[in-house]
Design a protein around this motif. Sequence first.
Motif, mmCIF file in Angstrom:
data_model
loop_
_atom_site.group_PDB
_atom_site.id
_atom_site.type_symbol
_atom_site.label_atom_id
_atom_site.label_comp_id
_atom_site.label_asym_id
_atom_site.label_seq_id
_atom_site.Cartn_x
_atom_site.Cartn_y
_atom_site.Cartn_z
ATOM 1 N N LEU A 1 39.469 -28.719 -107.968
ATOM 2 C CA LEU A 1 39.538 -29.936 -107.153
ATOM 3 C C LEU A 1 40.341 -31.021 -107.866
ATOM 4 C CD1 LEU A 1 35.835 -30.030 -105.912
ATOM 5 C CD2 LEU A 1 37.836 -29.419 -104.537
ATOM 6 N N ALA A 2 40.128 -31.160 -109.166
ATOM 7 C CA ALA A 2 40.873 -32.162 -109.934
ATOM 8 C C ALA A 2 42.368 -31.855 -109.929
ATOM 9 C CB ALA A 2 40.348 -32.223 -111.365
ATOM 10 N N ALA A 3 42.706 -30.583 -109.993
ATOM 11 C CA ALA A 3 44.116 -30.196 -109.974
ATOM 12 C C ALA A 3 44.740 -30.435 -108.602
ATOM 13 C CB ALA A 3 44.254 -28.731 -110.370
ATOM 14 N N VAL A 4 43.971 -30.229 -107.539
ATOM 15 C CA VAL A 4 44.456 -30.539 -106.196
ATOM 16 C C VAL A 4 44.691 -32.040 -106.061
ATOM 17 C CG1 VAL A 4 43.853 -30.562 -103.731
ATOM 18 C CG2 VAL A 4 43.414 -28.511 -105.112
ATOM 19 N N ARG A 5 43.749 -32.824 -106.566
ATOM 20 C CA ARG A 5 43.917 -34.282 -106.522
ATOM 21 C C ARG A 5 45.164 -34.706 -107.304
ATOM 22 N NH1 ARG A 5 43.763 -36.973 -103.434
ATOM 23 N NH2 ARG A 5 41.578 -36.720 -102.891
ATOM 24 N N SER A 6 45.374 -34.128 -108.469
ATOM 25 C CA SER A 6 46.540 -34.465 -109.285
ATOM 26 C C SER A 6 47.835 -34.088 -108.566
ATOM 27 C CB SER A 6 46.456 -33.745 -110.633
ATOM 28 O OG SER A 6 47.591 -34.016 -111.421
ATOM 29 N N ALA A 7 47.856 -32.930 -107.924
ATOM 30 C CA ALA A 7 49.044 -32.499 -107.195
ATOM 31 C C ALA A 7 49.331 -33.426 -106.018
ATOM 32 C CB ALA A 7 48.862 -31.061 -106.703
ATOM 33 N N ALA A 8 48.284 -33.872 -105.333
ATOM 34 C CA ALA A 8 48.475 -34.806 -104.230
ATOM 35 C C ALA A 8 49.002 -36.147 -104.736
ATOM 36 C CB ALA A 8 47.155 -34.998 -103.481
ATOM 37 N N ASP A 9 48.468 -36.590 -105.867
ATOM 38 C CA ASP A 9 48.952 -37.840 -106.467
ATOM 39 C C ASP A 9 50.432 -37.727 -106.827
ATOM 40 O OD1 ASP A 9 46.440 -38.942 -106.207
ATOM 41 O OD2 ASP A 9 45.878 -38.621 -108.306
ATOM 42 N N GLY B 1 40.785 -22.052 -100.482
ATOM 43 C CA GLY B 1 42.120 -22.279 -101.019
ATOM 44 C C GLY B 1 43.013 -21.061 -101.002
ATOM 45 N N TYR B 2 42.477 -19.905 -100.545
ATOM 46 C CA TYR B 2 43.272 -18.690 -100.354
ATOM 47 C C TYR B 2 43.942 -18.188 -101.631
ATOM 48 C CZ TYR B 2 42.662 -20.284 -95.580
ATOM 49 O OH TYR B 2 42.104 -20.733 -94.389
ATOM 50 N N GLY B 3 43.429 -18.582 -102.771
ATOM 51 C CA GLY B 3 44.032 -18.151 -104.020
ATOM 52 C C GLY B 3 45.318 -18.883 -104.365
ATOM 53 N N LEU B 4 45.653 -19.900 -103.606
ATOM 54 C CA LEU B 4 46.865 -20.672 -103.884
ATOM 55 C C LEU B 4 46.656 -21.593 -105.081
ATOM 56 C CD1 LEU B 4 47.744 -21.735 -100.227
ATOM 57 C CD2 LEU B 4 48.818 -19.902 -101.559
ATOM 58 N N ARG B 5 47.685 -21.779 -105.858
ATOM 59 C CA ARG B 5 47.623 -22.765 -106.928
ATOM 60 C C ARG B 5 47.548 -24.158 -106.310
ATOM 61 N NH1 ARG B 5 51.641 -19.323 -108.305
ATOM 62 N NH2 ARG B 5 53.229 -20.869 -107.727
ATOM 63 N N PRO B 6 46.928 -25.109 -106.996
ATOM 64 C CA PRO B 6 46.749 -26.440 -106.407
ATOM 65 C C PRO B 6 48.028 -27.069 -105.874
ATOM 66 C CG PRO B 6 45.387 -26.239 -108.347
ATOM 67 C CD PRO B 6 46.209 -24.994 -108.290
ATOM 68 N N ARG B 7 49.089 -27.020 -106.641
ATOM 69 C CA ARG B 7 50.339 -27.630 -106.176
ATOM 70 C C ARG B 7 50.881 -26.893 -104.956
ATOM 71 N NH1 ARG B 7 53.321 -31.387 -108.264
ATOM 72 N NH2 ARG B 7 52.206 -31.262 -110.236
ATOM 73 N N GLU B 8 50.755 -25.583 -104.949
ATOM 74 C CA GLU B 8 51.221 -24.810 -103.802
ATOM 75 C C GLU B 8 50.393 -25.145 -102.567
ATOM 76 O OE1 GLU B 8 52.261 -20.153 -102.641
ATOM 77 O OE2 GLU B 8 51.006 -20.607 -104.380
ATOM 78 N N LEU B 9 49.090 -25.284 -102.741
ATOM 79 C CA LEU B 9 48.220 -25.655 -101.631
ATOM 80 C C LEU B 9 48.629 -27.006 -101.054
ATOM 81 C CD1 LEU B 9 45.584 -25.231 -99.935
ATOM 82 C CD2 LEU B 9 44.395 -26.496 -101.742
ATOM 83 N N VAL B 10 48.817 -27.978 -101.915
ATOM 84 C CA VAL B 10 49.208 -29.320 -101.464
ATOM 85 C C VAL B 10 50.558 -29.279 -100.763
ATOM 86 C CG1 VAL B 10 49.921 -31.613 -102.275
ATOM 87 C CG2 VAL B 10 47.800 -30.574 -103.122
ATOM 88 N N ASP B 11 51.502 -28.561 -101.333
ATOM 89 C CA ASP B 11 52.834 -28.460 -100.720
ATOM 90 C C ASP B 11 52.754 -27.836 -99.333
ATOM 91 O OD1 ASP B 11 53.992 -29.601 -102.942
ATOM 92 O OD2 ASP B 11 54.717 -27.713 -103.789
ATOM 93 N N GLN B 12 51.940 -26.802 -99.199
ATOM 94 C CA GLN B 12 51.805 -26.143 -97.897
ATOM 95 C C GLN B 12 51.162 -27.078 -96.872
ATOM 96 O OE1 GLN B 12 52.941 -23.193 -96.884
ATOM 97 N NE2 GLN B 12 53.748 -22.574 -98.870
#
Length: 247
Positions: free
Chosen positions: A132-140, A90-101
Amino acid sequence: MSVDLKAHAVRLRDLHHGEEMLVLPNAWDAASAKVVAAAGYPAVATSSAATAAQLGLPDGEGAPWPEMFAAAGRIARAVTVPVTMDAEAGYGLRPRELVDQLLEIGVVGCNLEDTDHRAGGLVDAGRQAEYLAAVRSAADDAGIPIVVNARIDVFLAGAGLAEAVRRGRQYLAAGADCVYPIGIADERDIAAFVTEVPGPVNANTRPDGLGLAELRKLGVARVSYGPRFYRRALADLEAALRQERAV
């Protein structure tokens, strides 16, 4: 574009639950991705090791994340099938930032591994599940069901099957779509992991290990090749150059 991304994400997720095992020969640039898609594979996955290598940098988050995302974006623009990115840890990215990228470059899936590339060793399983849960939430929240493949690195770290199973269950409960116990090779271990973990399982195929037919019989849902074809391409290039020089 959002409609297309959503359709691609749904398609990629469905491929993990179809009658056919999802086979993903990993690409590293636009040209290799086009070859994979032209060969009839329904999706394209990237290899972080191969992508970093072609940038002249080491795997394990040795390449700057903007470079890795730029490479994955070129792949996504080059093909019409869904693309999933090996996003390492995840390169140290926050979940929402990862999803946005990911969505910005047209990618609808990602691998996320539980190795701590800064401190060394494995990330605590609970902390990884929260990520992982935060990434899922950001994608949702984004309205795109990004496919999350949670890589489990316990075999690389010298731990055993029981810990891999524990993490696999925890990551699926956190919202991962698939779990990937990289390095698992023994047929009995694979069979036990598939039986004990209630979700799609990603495994590797390699020349000295189990092939596609054997993995299919064991119930594996997804197969990755990692940097195998990149390394073969370089070996073929080296052999051809040696032959030319010998003439």
